[in-house]
Design a protein around this motif. Sequence first.
Motif, mmCIF file in Angstrom:
data_model
loop_
_atom_site.group_PDB
_atom_site.id
_atom_site.type_symbol
_atom_site.label_atom_id
_atom_site.label_comp_id
_atom_site.label_asym_id
_atom_site.label_seq_id
_atom_site.Cartn_x
_atom_site.Cartn_y
_atom_site.Cartn_z
ATOM 1 N N GLU A 45 0.819 -1.213 0.000
ATOM 2 C CA GLU A 45 0.000 0.000 0.000
ATOM 3 C C GLU A 45 0.856 1.267 0.000
ATOM 4 O O GLU A 45 0.330 2.376 0.111
ATOM 5 N N LYS A 47 2.725 2.470 2.219
ATOM 6 C CA LYS A 47 2.693 3.208 3.490
ATOM 7 C C LYS A 47 4.124 3.391 4.005
ATOM 8 O O LYS A 47 4.969 2.506 3.841
ATOM 9 N N THR A 121 -9.472 7.315 15.279
ATOM 10 C CA THR A 121 -8.545 7.089 14.160
ATOM 11 C C THR A 121 -8.429 8.330 13.291
ATOM 12 O O THR A 121 -7.330 8.688 12.840
ATOM 13 N N GLU A 122 -9.554 8.995 13.066
ATOM 14 C CA GLU A 122 -9.549 10.198 12.228
ATOM 15 C C GLU A 122 -8.697 11.294 12.852
ATOM 16 O O GLU A 122 -7.955 12.006 12.171
ATOM 17 N N LYS A 125 -5.152 10.506 12.173
ATOM 18 C CA LYS A 125 -4.789 10.782 10.776
ATOM 19 C C LYS A 125 -4.600 12.275 10.540
ATOM 20 O O LYS A 125 -3.727 12.689 9.766
ATOM 21 N N GLY A 129 -1.029 12.151 9.449
ATOM 22 C CA GLY A 129 -1.148 11.850 8.036
ATOM 23 C C GLY A 129 -1.497 10.386 7.815
ATOM 24 O O GLY A 129 -1.997 9.705 8.709
ATOM 25 N N ASP A 130 -1.207 9.910 6.612
ATOM 26 C CA ASP A 130 -1.567 8.542 6.255
ATOM 27 C C ASP A 130 -0.669 7.543 7.000
ATOM 28 O O ASP A 130 0.532 7.743 7.116
ATOM 29 N N TYR A 132 -0.405 3.004 8.207
ATOM 30 C CA TYR A 132 -0.957 1.642 8.221
ATOM 31 C C TYR A 132 -1.231 1.299 9.671
ATOM 32 O O TYR A 132 -0.326 1.317 10.514
#
Length: 298
Positions: A45, A47, A121-122, A125, A129-130, A132
């Motif tokens: 992915e 990541k 979780t949001e 993020k 940032g992004d 795994y």
Amino acid sequence: MNQNININFSANISLTIKREDLIHPFVSGNKFRKLKYNLLQAKDENKETILTFGGAFSNHIAAVAYAGKEQGFKTIGIIRGDELLDKIEENPTLKFAQQNGMEFVFVSREEYRNKSEASFTEKLKNKFGDFYLVPEGGTNQLAVKGCEEILTDEDSEFDYICCAVGTGGTIAGLINSALPDQKILGFPALKGDFLIDEICIFAKKNNWELISDYHFGGYGKINLELIEFINSFLETNKVPLDPIYTGKMVFGVIDLISKNYFPPLSKILLIHTGGLQGIEGMNLKLRQKKLPILKTNV
């Protein structure tokens, strides 16, 4: 590596321990198995960061930190207990993880309970940032896939396969890969029956049972009887056991043998899931309580 244990039982029961703790010096046992396919997926992915969760002396946190460094990932640990913020140097697990590049976020125990919520979780993020995400303890479908590889063809001779149970991923993998005539026995490190539902999410067979009598009061709890057992086992068999998981499982199996739980001539395989890094932290607590410490070598 399978190692025979020399204990004499009246019913000619044989006991063998599978030394999964020897797979890797720092990502040992079931942590290696659980992370194997998750790290491959993270690479697929594209990541760059692995984020996960754990407590003060978590084997999972230590393993993710080292494996992340080894595989070229940045790692972030969301740690249960904001009181630990200024105690990293006193905590061998957190110190090890930090030395291997892990960045920490310490949250209150109340906030930590929300770790599975989408809003939690949001928020992470938005901050990092992004990434795994690997769940606490490492258990997900890819972790179970890795744990399905614990048993090999040479293990087909065993009637019973025993392991400690934390989040349920390891036993689910064993359940799925066991032969039809093999019985899987799990020894939970935690109190309560909620683990049955967790295991059923991933387990595809009914060839298993949880033995809930050997948690010694709950997760991370230990007493003089267990300390003496682990130290005696090391001295006799040259196999170190951790006090949170495998030590309790081995104690339980040997106690069940003494109570004639297993039929005569049974062949039993014990899965050593690692976790030995936690001994140093446990010994800190034992010294504070003026109890004997756990030995790490003969």
